[in-house]
Scaffold this motif. Structure first.
Motif, PDB file in Angstrom:
ATOM      1  N   VAL A   1       5.530   3.225   2.283  1.00  0.00           N
ATOM      2  CA  VAL A   1       5.083   1.915   1.801  1.00  0.00           C
ATOM      3  C   VAL A   1       4.763   1.036   3.004  1.00  0.00           C
ATOM      4  O   VAL A   1       5.603   0.878   3.895  1.00  0.00           O
ATOM      5  CB  VAL A   1       6.149   1.220   0.929  1.00  0.00           C
ATOM      6  CG1 VAL A   1       5.635  -0.132   0.425  1.00  0.00           C
ATOM      7  CG2 VAL A   1       6.554   2.092  -0.250  1.00  0.00           C
ATOM      8  N   THR A   2       3.548   0.524   3.033  1.00  0.00           N
ATOM      9  CA  THR A   2       3.176  -0.443   4.064  1.00  0.00           C
ATOM     10  C   THR A   2       2.708  -1.720   3.378  1.00  0.00           C
ATOM     11  O   THR A   2       2.398  -1.715   2.178  1.00  0.00           O
ATOM     12  CB  THR A   2       2.058   0.098   4.968  1.00  0.00           C
ATOM     13  OG1 THR A   2       0.910   0.414   4.161  1.00  0.00           O
ATOM     14  CG2 THR A   2       2.512   1.341   5.712  1.00  0.00           C
ATOM     15  N   TYR A   3       2.659  -2.800   4.138  1.00  0.00           N
ATOM     16  CA  TYR A   3       2.251  -4.086   3.573  1.00  0.00           C
ATOM     17  C   TYR A   3       1.074  -4.648   4.355  1.00  0.00           C
ATOM     18  O   TYR A   3       0.961  -4.453   5.565  1.00  0.00           O
ATOM     19  CB  TYR A   3       3.413  -5.083   3.607  1.00  0.00           C
ATOM     20  CG  TYR A   3       4.531  -4.748   2.648  1.00  0.00           C
ATOM     21  CD1 TYR A   3       4.419  -5.038   1.297  1.00  0.00           C
ATOM     22  CD2 TYR A   3       5.703  -4.134   3.107  1.00  0.00           C
ATOM     23  CE1 TYR A   3       5.442  -4.728   0.413  1.00  0.00           C
ATOM     24  CE2 TYR A   3       6.722  -3.825   2.220  1.00  0.00           C
ATOM     25  CZ  TYR A   3       6.594  -4.126   0.880  1.00  0.00           C
ATOM     26  OH  TYR A   3       7.596  -3.809   0.008  1.00  0.00           O
ATOM     27  N   THR A   4       0.194  -5.336   3.620  1.00  0.00           N
ATOM     28  CA  THR A   4      -0.924  -6.040   4.235  1.00  0.00           C
ATOM     29  C   THR A   4      -0.994  -7.442   3.626  1.00  0.00           C
ATOM     30  O   THR A   4      -0.296  -7.751   2.652  1.00  0.00           O
ATOM     31  CB  THR A   4      -2.262  -5.321   3.986  1.00  0.00           C
ATOM     32  OG1 THR A   4      -2.577  -5.393   2.587  1.00  0.00           O
ATOM     33  CG2 THR A   4      -2.187  -3.865   4.424  1.00  0.00           C
TER      34      THR A   4
ATOM     35  N   ILE B   1       0.874  -1.172   0.000  1.00  0.00           N
ATOM     36  CA  ILE B   1       0.000   0.000   0.000  1.00  0.00           C
ATOM     37  C   ILE B   1       0.911   1.221   0.000  1.00  0.00           C
ATOM     38  O   ILE B   1       1.782   1.343   0.863  1.00  0.00           O
ATOM     39  CB  ILE B   1      -0.932   0.033   1.229  1.00  0.00           C
ATOM     40  CG1 ILE B   1      -1.711  -1.283   1.336  1.00  0.00           C
ATOM     41  CG2 ILE B   1      -1.849   1.228   1.168  1.00  0.00           C
ATOM     42  CD1 ILE B   1      -2.671  -1.536   0.204  1.00  0.00           C
ATOM     43  N   HIS B   2       0.707   2.110  -0.962  1.00  0.00           N
ATOM     44  CA  HIS B   2       1.606   3.250  -1.114  1.00  0.00           C
ATOM     45  C   HIS B   2       0.961   4.524  -0.583  1.00  0.00           C
ATOM     46  O   HIS B   2      -0.200   4.805  -0.875  1.00  0.00           O
ATOM     47  CB  HIS B   2       1.993   3.413  -2.586  1.00  0.00           C
ATOM     48  CG  HIS B   2       2.679   2.212  -3.162  1.00  0.00           C
ATOM     49  ND1 HIS B   2       1.984   1.208  -3.800  1.00  0.00           N
ATOM     50  CD2 HIS B   2       3.976   1.847  -3.182  1.00  0.00           C
ATOM     51  CE1 HIS B   2       2.837   0.272  -4.203  1.00  0.00           C
ATOM     52  NE2 HIS B   2       4.045   0.633  -3.836  1.00  0.00           N
ATOM     53  N   ARG B   3       1.718   5.274   0.192  1.00  0.00           N
ATOM     54  CA  ARG B   3       1.245   6.532   0.784  1.00  0.00           C
ATOM     55  C   ARG B   3       1.885   7.694   0.026  1.00  0.00           C
ATOM     56  O   ARG B   3       2.891   8.271   0.458  1.00  0.00           O
ATOM     57  CB  ARG B   3       1.619   6.582   2.273  1.00  0.00           C
ATOM     58  CG  ARG B   3       1.180   5.366   3.073  1.00  0.00           C
ATOM     59  CD  ARG B   3      -0.330   5.241   3.136  1.00  0.00           C
ATOM     60  NE  ARG B   3      -0.758   4.104   3.943  1.00  0.00           N
ATOM     61  CZ  ARG B   3      -2.005   3.675   4.024  1.00  0.00           C
ATOM     62  NH1 ARG B   3      -2.954   4.301   3.350  1.00  0.00           N
ATOM     63  NH2 ARG B   3      -2.321   2.634   4.767  1.00  0.00           N
ATOM     64  N   PHE B   4       1.287   8.036  -1.111  1.00  0.00           N
ATOM     65  CA  PHE B   4       1.883   9.053  -1.972  1.00  0.00           C
ATOM     66  C   PHE B   4       1.845  10.442  -1.341  1.00  0.00           C
ATOM     67  O   PHE B   4       2.645  11.301  -1.707  1.00  0.00           O
ATOM     68  CB  PHE B   4       1.171   9.061  -3.324  1.00  0.00           C
ATOM     69  CG  PHE B   4       1.528   7.894  -4.203  1.00  0.00           C
ATOM     70  CD1 PHE B   4       2.678   7.917  -4.969  1.00  0.00           C
ATOM     71  CD2 PHE B   4       0.732   6.771  -4.240  1.00  0.00           C
ATOM     72  CE1 PHE B   4       3.025   6.838  -5.770  1.00  0.00           C
ATOM     73  CE2 PHE B   4       1.061   5.687  -5.027  1.00  0.00           C
ATOM     74  CZ  PHE B   4       2.213   5.719  -5.801  1.00  0.00           C
ATOM     75  N   GLU B   5       0.938  10.655  -0.402  1.00  0.00           N
ATOM     76  CA  GLU B   5       0.892  11.960   0.240  1.00  0.00           C
ATOM     77  C   GLU B   5       2.136  12.213   1.088  1.00  0.00           C
ATOM     78  O   GLU B   5       2.456  13.365   1.409  1.00  0.00           O
ATOM     79  CB  GLU B   5      -0.372  12.085   1.096  1.00  0.00           C
ATOM     80  CG  GLU B   5      -0.393  11.233   2.351  1.00  0.00           C
ATOM     81  CD  GLU B   5      -0.885   9.814   2.129  1.00  0.00           C
ATOM     82  OE1 GLU B   5      -1.263   9.141   3.106  1.00  0.00           O
ATOM     83  OE2 GLU B   5      -0.902   9.375   0.951  1.00  0.00           O
TER      84      GLU B   5
ATOM     85  N   ALA C   1     -17.539  -6.031  -0.937  1.00  0.00           N
ATOM     86  CA  ALA C   1     -16.284  -5.879  -1.675  1.00  0.00           C
ATOM     87  C   ALA C   1     -15.242  -5.250  -0.774  1.00  0.00           C
ATOM     88  O   ALA C   1     -15.555  -4.727   0.303  1.00  0.00           O
ATOM     89  CB  ALA C   1     -16.505  -5.013  -2.919  1.00  0.00           C
ATOM     90  N   ARG C   2     -14.007  -5.312  -1.223  1.00  0.00           N
ATOM     91  CA  ARG C   2     -12.905  -4.666  -0.504  1.00  0.00           C
ATOM     92  C   ARG C   2     -12.175  -3.721  -1.448  1.00  0.00           C
ATOM     93  O   ARG C   2     -12.017  -4.013  -2.638  1.00  0.00           O
ATOM     94  CB  ARG C   2     -11.924  -5.687   0.074  1.00  0.00           C
ATOM     95  CG  ARG C   2     -12.487  -6.466   1.241  1.00  0.00           C
ATOM     96  CD  ARG C   2     -11.404  -7.214   2.007  1.00  0.00           C
ATOM     97  NE  ARG C   2     -11.955  -7.959   3.122  1.00  0.00           N
ATOM     98  CZ  ARG C   2     -12.161  -7.445   4.337  1.00  0.00           C
ATOM     99  NH1 ARG C   2     -11.858  -6.183   4.569  1.00  0.00           N
ATOM    100  NH2 ARG C   2     -12.667  -8.179   5.302  1.00  0.00           N
ATOM    101  N   THR C   3     -11.732  -2.582  -0.917  1.00  0.00           N
ATOM    102  CA  THR C   3     -10.975  -1.620  -1.706  1.00  0.00           C
ATOM    103  C   THR C   3      -9.505  -2.017  -1.723  1.00  0.00           C
ATOM    104  O   THR C   3      -9.110  -3.051  -1.174  1.00  0.00           O
ATOM    105  CB  THR C   3     -11.128  -0.215  -1.121  1.00  0.00           C
ATOM    106  OG1 THR C   3     -10.526  -0.191   0.187  1.00  0.00           O
ATOM    107  CG2 THR C   3     -12.590   0.167  -0.999  1.00  0.00           C
ATOM    108  N   TYR C   4      -8.693  -1.183  -2.327  1.00  0.00           N
ATOM    109  CA  TYR C   4      -7.273  -1.502  -2.505  1.00  0.00           C
ATOM    110  C   TYR C   4      -6.550  -1.719  -1.178  1.00  0.00           C
ATOM    111  O   TYR C   4      -5.579  -2.473  -1.099  1.00  0.00           O
ATOM    112  CB  TYR C   4      -6.580  -0.384  -3.298  1.00  0.00           C
ATOM    113  CG  TYR C   4      -6.263   0.841  -2.478  1.00  0.00           C
ATOM    114  CD1 TYR C   4      -4.969   1.104  -2.054  1.00  0.00           C
ATOM    115  CD2 TYR C   4      -7.260   1.736  -2.091  1.00  0.00           C
ATOM    116  CE1 TYR C   4      -4.683   2.227  -1.288  1.00  0.00           C
ATOM    117  CE2 TYR C   4      -6.983   2.845  -1.339  1.00  0.00           C
ATOM    118  CZ  TYR C   4      -5.693   3.086  -0.942  1.00  0.00           C
ATOM    119  OH  TYR C   4      -5.401   4.189  -0.166  1.00  0.00           O
ATOM    120  N   ASP C   5      -6.993  -1.054  -0.094  1.00  0.00           N
ATOM    121  CA  ASP C   5      -6.327  -1.198   1.197  1.00  0.00           C
ATOM    122  C   ASP C   5      -7.065  -2.145   2.139  1.00  0.00           C
ATOM    123  O   ASP C   5      -6.746  -2.229   3.321  1.00  0.00           O
ATOM    124  CB  ASP C   5      -6.147   0.165   1.871  1.00  0.00           C
ATOM    125  CG  ASP C   5      -7.461   0.803   2.291  1.00  0.00           C
ATOM    126  OD1 ASP C   5      -8.531   0.298   1.867  1.00  0.00           O
ATOM    127  OD2 ASP C   5      -7.434   1.801   3.029  1.00  0.00           O
ATOM    128  N   GLY C   6      -8.042  -2.862   1.598  1.00  0.00           N
ATOM    129  CA  GLY C   6      -8.767  -3.836   2.400  1.00  0.00           C
ATOM    130  C   GLY C   6     -10.035  -3.329   3.039  1.00  0.00           C
ATOM    131  O   GLY C   6     -10.764  -4.110   3.666  1.00  0.00           O
TER     132      GLY C   6
END
Length: 777
Positions: A170-173, A25-29, A259-264
């Protein structure tokens, strides 16, 4: 479990890098520097809407923090590449070599792990500049596209770890799909079982492997060996044709689901209408096979979340339905450990790519119809693709130098041979495309897509083999001498010195904000038309070109909101497309490596509108709030207004495009917007129906509160503004000095397109600012 365009390469790399499959999961901000490696993260993928919003929040006139910097390395021009401060065009084999060498520069692997640094001087300069910039800014992101080989993805994980990005940007799930499996290998197991006559019952849920499976699987032959086959899907497609049973699916807007979004983050999918036809949901189909008493989709979804919510079910269920998402349901962050052999994945064998007589063939999802599942959607077929402006088919994208070497031009037909398959297809010469490779979109060549999508373009899946990814070496192109005209909505990109788009750097703007525009544009221009003062509302729009990446969300939103028809390929070729809003594309620099800039172009609602004075029946007039309005039942179709419009944003109905639509299509129309007929001119209205709704709502509130009616800034949004993920479009009352649009129009970067004509457009633009690295200037 099979997905034609999945994340198999990313999954293999994650397992190699961390010993388990994880989802980044990318934190572009939070990122000051971003390196996109063949990754169109602004417009492609499940997180594109959020990513583009967060990335563009660091740009534009309303940004508080320092401007971020984006490097893009890619073969074919993408919206992310167009938004980049620096873009490097490389073929796939060169991209892989670049990443290995960059990893060595950053200390991730030994220098001798690569076959040698590329000799190209520009590439060497890029390596020095990018490596230094990433090390100087410890808040960075390196991201790779799904089509890149596993070795590149594994190195990206190692680079982000070495730069200290994990946990910051960058975080991981855990993977969203739950159980991890190789999609292609999973399908191979099924094919082997079918060929062994060991499949008694095959149920295919919302998939079309006859069309999109790797060609060497020969799935069309294998499926006939199942003793019984049932297909469930929205369309009677290529796979359904070979199954004795087909169960029609309900549309997702007609059924309950989750449903789930990109970050779950989980969400409950609620039906907007009851099913129009006698379709079934996937929940109902599976329940019929599993449960003693089959359940409805509502019962299945509710039971699932009742177990999850526990005793507080009713309150949390209603909150989830009201909010649209389930609060705090995103996947928990995990911290995987980088394995010692993370960067030891074998490199892709691209020996054939070095042959001067062959090309690398890049297969990519189509920007409009994806992997082909939306091929029967006419809106998407006629939606111009972001860079090529191509509609209704796919083509072979070539670099200008390669086209010159082959003696071909746009619309010339060539024969493409690769992986034992050949097709004839038209060429589209693409400025900025990497040399030595050819790109084509997947999703076309459907033989059973429906009334709209059948028979358009060619099927690029036929080139794909199970032991190859989406980058295939050894392709050859042969000129046929034939031509096939492509339906493109923009065929020239010349500015010719006109006041249309302007671009500067952040450093230039900070040194002198007024220097980014010609001096003449900072002064009001005279007019021969009578002046008018607007006392009440004065609607206007400002578009920040620094935030626009050409994603087309505004175009399709306008079409849906305003009942804009599709006209078909033949009429597009005649330049009769009907979109009220178009995305113009302009290039700066040499054709081999130009900068690209997008500009949304719609009716400018000029205060001194040249279209109004030439209409013989006053069908186009000016409102008391500054809107350039159309009265459809007055229009007699002289088209004088279109001829006199310097922006070419008016559309004429040459035919009655809606006369053959079935009655059910009436449910698709916006009842607040008039459906136009043959012989009538139409254009952008600034979503006047929304303005009127907001005015009525304001009057109701005013009556209840005993105060004068007031439309608060931000409560009224046009369709294009509402759909724009990067918030590049701002609409409001320019008479309100505290409104966002008024503040943007007061910015030194604000200008009107060809305003030297004295039109005084209500739609204005802000100069695009780039943040280049001085080392690459």
């Amino acid at each position: 479990q099979y997905e034609a365009i999945g994340r198999d390469n990313a999954q293999k790399a994650a397992v190699a890098a961390f010993g388990e499959d994880v989802q980044p999961i990318h934190r572009f901000e939070n990122a000051d520097v971003v390196l996109a490696i063949d990754a169109d993260f602004l417009c492609t993928g499940g997180g594109a809407v959020r990513y583009s919003h967060d990335f563009m929040a660091r740009r534009g006139a309303e940004s508080d923090g320092p401007t971020n910097r984006l490097y893009a390395i890619e073969s074919a021009y993408t919206p992310t590449g167009a938004a980049a401060d620096h873009r490097l065009r490389l073929s796939a084999s060169q991209i892989e070599s670049f990443v290995h060498t960059l990893a060595a520069r950053l200390g991730v692997q030994d220098e001798d792990a690569d076959n040698g640094e590329p000799a190209d001087g520009i590439v060497a300069k890029w390596l020095d500049a990018v490596a230094a910039d990433l090390q100087e800014h410890r808040r960075s992101i390196v991201i790779a596209g799904d089509q890149q080989p596993p070795s590149v993805h594994a190195l990206v994980h190692a680079i982000n770890t070495a730069l200290g990005n994990i946990g910051e940007t960058v975080t991981y799930t855990s993977p969203l799909a739950g159980e991890t499996m190789d999609s292609v290998e999973s399908l191979r197991e099924l094919v082997d079982a079918l060929n062994a006559d060991s499949v008694a019952l095959l149920i295919i849920l919302d998939a079309n492997p006859v069309y999109d499976a790797p060609a060497d699987f020969e799935f069309a032959k294998a499926i006939r060996k199942a003793r019984q086959a049932i297909h469930f899907g929205l369309y009677d497609d290529e796979t359904a044709e070979l199954c004795p049973w087909h169960i029609p699916a309900t549309h997702y807007l007609e059924s309950w689901s989750d449903a789930r979004t990109y970050d779950g983050t989980a969400a409950i999918v609620q039906p907007l209408i009851a099913p129009l036809y006698d379709g079934k949901t996937v929940h109902e189909v599976l329940s019929a096979f599993i449960d003693t008493a089959p359940q409805s989709s509502y019962e299945v979804v509710r039971a699932t979340w009742q177990e999850e919510f526990g005793e507080d079910f009713d309150a949390r269920w209603h909150a989830a339905l009201s909010d649209g998402v389930i609060a705090d349901s995103q996947s928990a962050a995990i911290t995987p450990t980088l394995q010692p052999a993370a960067n030891g994945l074998a490199r892709t064998n691209n020996e054939d790519a070095a042959d001067a007589d062959t090309f690398e063939l890049h297969l990519a999802p189509d920007p409009s119809i994806g992997d082909g599942r939306y091929a029967n959607n006419g809106w998407l077929q006629e939606l111009p693709k972001p860079l090529t402006k191509l509609t209704w088919e796919n083509a072979l994208l070539l670099a200008p130098a390669d086209a010159q070497r082959l003696g071909v031009a746009t619309d010339d037909v060539v024969r493409l041979d690769c992986n034992g398959h050949s097709v004839t297809a038209p060429v589209c010469v693409m400025p900025g495309h990497a040399e030595g490779c050819v790109t084509c979109s997947l999703g076309y060549g459907r033989t059973r897509a429906g009334r709209i999508g059948t028979g358009l373009g060619f099927n690029a899946y036929a080139f794909r083999k199970s032991n190859h990814g989406f980058i295939l070496p050894g392709a050859t192109l042969t000129k046929t001498g034939q031509r096939s005209e492509l339906a493109r909505t923009q065929k020239h990109h010349e500015i010719d010195g006109r006041n249309i788009v302007h671009q500067a750097t952040v450093a230039e703007y900070e040194a002198d904000p007024h220097a980014v525009l010609p001096a003449a544009l900072h002064h009001p221009l005279p007019t021969l038309l009578p002046e008018k003062k607007y006392e009440g509302f004065a609607w206007g729009m400002a578009i920040d070109l620094s935030k626009c990446m050409g994603c087309n969300a505004c175009v399709i939103a306008c079409q849906a909101e305003n009942n804009v028809p599709i006209v078909g390929k033949e009429q597009v070729i005649r330049s009769r497309e009907m979109h009220w809003l178009r995305l113009d594309l302009y290039y700066k620099g040499e054709p081999d490596a130009p900068d690209a800039i997008h500009q949304p172009m719609l009716c400018q609602h000029c205060e001194m509108a040249p279209c109004e004075v030439v209409c013989p029946v006053a069908a186009t007039t000016h409102s008391e709030e500054g809107l350039n309005e159309m009265t459809y039942n007055r229009c007699i179709g002289t088209r004088y207004c279109s001829n006199n419009c310097p922006y070419k944003v008016r559309r004429f109905n040459f035919f009655n495009y809606l006369k053959d639509d079935p009655p059910v299509y009436q449910l698709m129309r916006n009842p607040d917007v008039t459906v136009r007929s043959r012989g009538v001119m139409e254009k952008c209205t600034y979503c006047v129906q929304r303005i009127n709704h907001a005015r009525i709502d304001a009057k109701i509130v005013a009556v209840n509160d005993g105060e004068p009616p007031r439309i608060a800034d931000g409560t009224l949004e046009t369709a294009c503004q509402q759909a724009c993920p990067s918030e590049a479009i701002v609409f409001g009352d320019i008479n309100d000095p505290d409104s966002r649009v008024a503040k943007l129009k007061a910015n030194p970067r604000n200008y009107g397109v060809v305003s030297e004509l004295g039109t005084r457009p209500r739609t204005s633009y802000l100069v695009r600012l780039k943040n280049p690295n001085p080392r690459l200037s």
